[in-house]
Design a protein around this motif. Sequence first.
Motif, PDB file in Angstrom:
ATOM      1  N   GLN A   1       0.734  -1.136   0.120  1.00 24.32           N
ATOM      2  CA  GLN A   1      -0.017  -0.019   0.026  1.00 24.32           C
ATOM      3  C   GLN A   1       0.910   0.989   0.121  1.00 24.32           C
ATOM      4  OE1 GLN A   1      -3.780  -0.592   0.558  1.00 24.32           O
ATOM      5  NE2 GLN A   1      -3.267  -2.375  -0.265  1.00 24.32           N
TER       6      GLN A   1
ATOM      7  N   THR B   1      -2.147   1.594  -5.808  1.00 24.25           N
ATOM      8  CA  THR B   1      -2.974   0.499  -5.823  1.00 24.25           C
ATOM      9  C   THR B   1      -3.913   0.318  -6.989  1.00 24.25           C
ATOM     10  OG1 THR B   1      -3.038   0.756  -3.365  1.00 24.25           O
ATOM     11  CG2 THR B   1      -4.746  -0.410  -4.189  1.00 24.25           C
TER      12      THR B   1
ATOM     13  N   ASP C   1      -7.401  -2.159  -0.601  1.00 25.06           N
ATOM     14  CA  ASP C   1      -7.046  -1.223  -0.687  1.00 25.06           C
ATOM     15  C   ASP C   1      -7.428  -0.649   0.732  1.00 25.06           C
ATOM     16  OD1 ASP C   1      -6.903   1.539  -1.085  1.00 25.06           O
ATOM     17  OD2 ASP C   1      -8.438   1.927  -2.289  1.00 25.06           O
TER      18      ASP C   1
END
Lengths: 355, 355
Positions: free
Chosen positions: A283, A289, A305
């Motif tokens: 991340q 992402t 996410d």
Amino acid sequence: MKNIKQMNGLTLRNLTGIAIAGTGTAFPAGGRWIDNATIHRMIFGDEWQQPMAAKNLDPLYYEQQLGFSKRFWVHTPGTAIVHDELTSADLMTEAARHAIEDSGINKEDIDFVIAVTITSPRYSTSMGPYVSGRLGIHAPSMEMKSGCASNIFSLTLAAQLIQNGAKNVLITCGETNTKVLKMTSRMAYAGGDAGAAVVVSKAGAEKGIMAGYLNSNGSFSGHMGVPGLLPPNQQDIDEEKYYLEYSDAAEDFLNEAWTTTPQLLYKATGLTAGDIDCLIPHQVHKKRTQYAANAAGVPMEKTIDIIHEYANCGSASLLLALDHAKKRGALEHGKKLMLLAAGGGISWGGLILTT
Amino acid sequence: MKNIKQMNGLTLRNLTGIAIAGTGTAFPAGGRWIDNATIHRMIFGDEWQQPMAAKNLDPLYYEQQLGFSKRFWVHTPGTAIVHDELTSADLMTEAARHAIEDSGINKEDIDFVIAVTITSPRYSTSMGPYVSGRLGIHAPSMEMKSGCASNIFSLTLAAQLIQNGAKNVLITCGETNTKVLKMTSRMAYAGGDAGAAVVVSKAGAEKGIMAGYLNSNGSFSGHMGVPGLLPPNQQDIDEEKYYLEYSDAAEDFLNEAWTTTPQLLYKATGLTAGDIDCLIPHQVHKKRTQYAANAAGVPMEKTIDIIHEYANCGSASLLLALDHAKKRGALEHGKKLMLLAAGGGISWGGLILTT
């Protein structure tokens, strides 16, 4: 510098007979969740609206464009390191406890420990035995790192150890990025602190890493890192050299790393994007992402996410995301997961895991 | 605390199909060989005889009892860290060049790099890509450590990577112990700096690691290490906390580790002491090497003992000793070597290698 396509990297196939038995994370009670408005205030003062506008800074940019909304801080960026704050070893220890509990395995049955961090609280001391000692685990242990892709490496190592006789390998990772970040608008919003751990265990031959891909390129080492020398010296403290410096020089290369890795994994496994049940990327920020999901051909609804909750937690981000995937049910029997990471080093890679 | 006999550790069997293709060491021209008289002078002044006698210190003790005679220093212990001195990364780079040259393998054919150090010159940055970048090697790379036993761990990892498809793995190790030693009579004589590297390559099934044994015990973490916090802080610099502290609390445990490991390796392989052509122990001091030889049942003439040339070079000592064994012809076809190490962590272990 070589083009990424000329750098073959290492593809590891059939690291099977392993499964993720448990995951855990750590944001202990002594820490603090910080929202964007708090950072606006820290940098620009209580009346931050005016100075931000004067500098042409949109206060909503960090959330809307990059997805940074809150993050866990053990330390206020740019302030002196003090002895009573949480360290990455504390986060590793706590995350490991949760992962072991989640796995249902007795800690006596863990026979290898890999500690992962790019923000260790100690010089020379390997965090492997250090954290194992705190956990009361008596097993061989080591510390390793290769930037934010560290846990792609560590998971492939764990699988190999299990194929060679280990039954349960604990990987525990902790990062205190705030201790190397300056309180600037570029860095402060992006970094978070976290611990995350996983227990990898022996399992049936149908489960495991179908293929892993690993690579590094040291050409960009000068563009990302903490430039101060270790062991510490007064001059580098005075010149504030123990903070992370970062340039955009490697951005194109990083994009190419994120793009090529899924294709290499599809080629190695014979799978296609439609076979992937869940994509778990390191991340970095929301756009990255989305970029990873696009490169892998996996829709965002199948992609983990969590940047808005934690910001970028360095090498811990991937295992944090794995923990979220597990809680979401994505590790149920027979699923296919793709893990992807690229970051400092530059090191990058990915793997496809059948659960 | 558990007795060592209750700590099973991990035994890895049949990591075969690998060979040591090349070794190399580094003591670059910029460094200095220091003899004992020079250290006497640095600590006690030009007229060191008198003050040493007054303190009941025998100037010949270090050589006669411990075997320390000279050592390579990149830095004068106890002085400030400065930017133009050699770092462990420099030593790793130079040692790797020699090992690659010795192997006859093109650097383009190295497909994994493991950098090993307990005295890294950088925070956060993985020495894997950092050193690979300097060498122009484009391959996946990582940094790892587990005290002075690090390279028992790294060699077993390299073997596993080769069993899973890598062709040539470079392990490169560098230590600058002098940068964490104080200029005291206890520490200054004992520590040396060095780089040492090895190229491990795919080979016939009859060659390789017949058995490896790995273990750690974090109970003694507090008795050995650099206590200052990282990232660096002013208070710990002022209080001289970035120096190695060491107590004898773990001595009995270490002795037991050195004693039990050879027996476990004999049990795992079915070999006996008479089968070992060369014993290669981590070089702590002369008495420890004799202790290791005795525990393994291998005579001193088959044991590598180079402490008088280099003193204790941390995790680099084992690969330095392996380089010496190779130069002595001990790695010729069909030999059986036993490697042993124990140190900080505490981590310890060993392996039996058929060449």
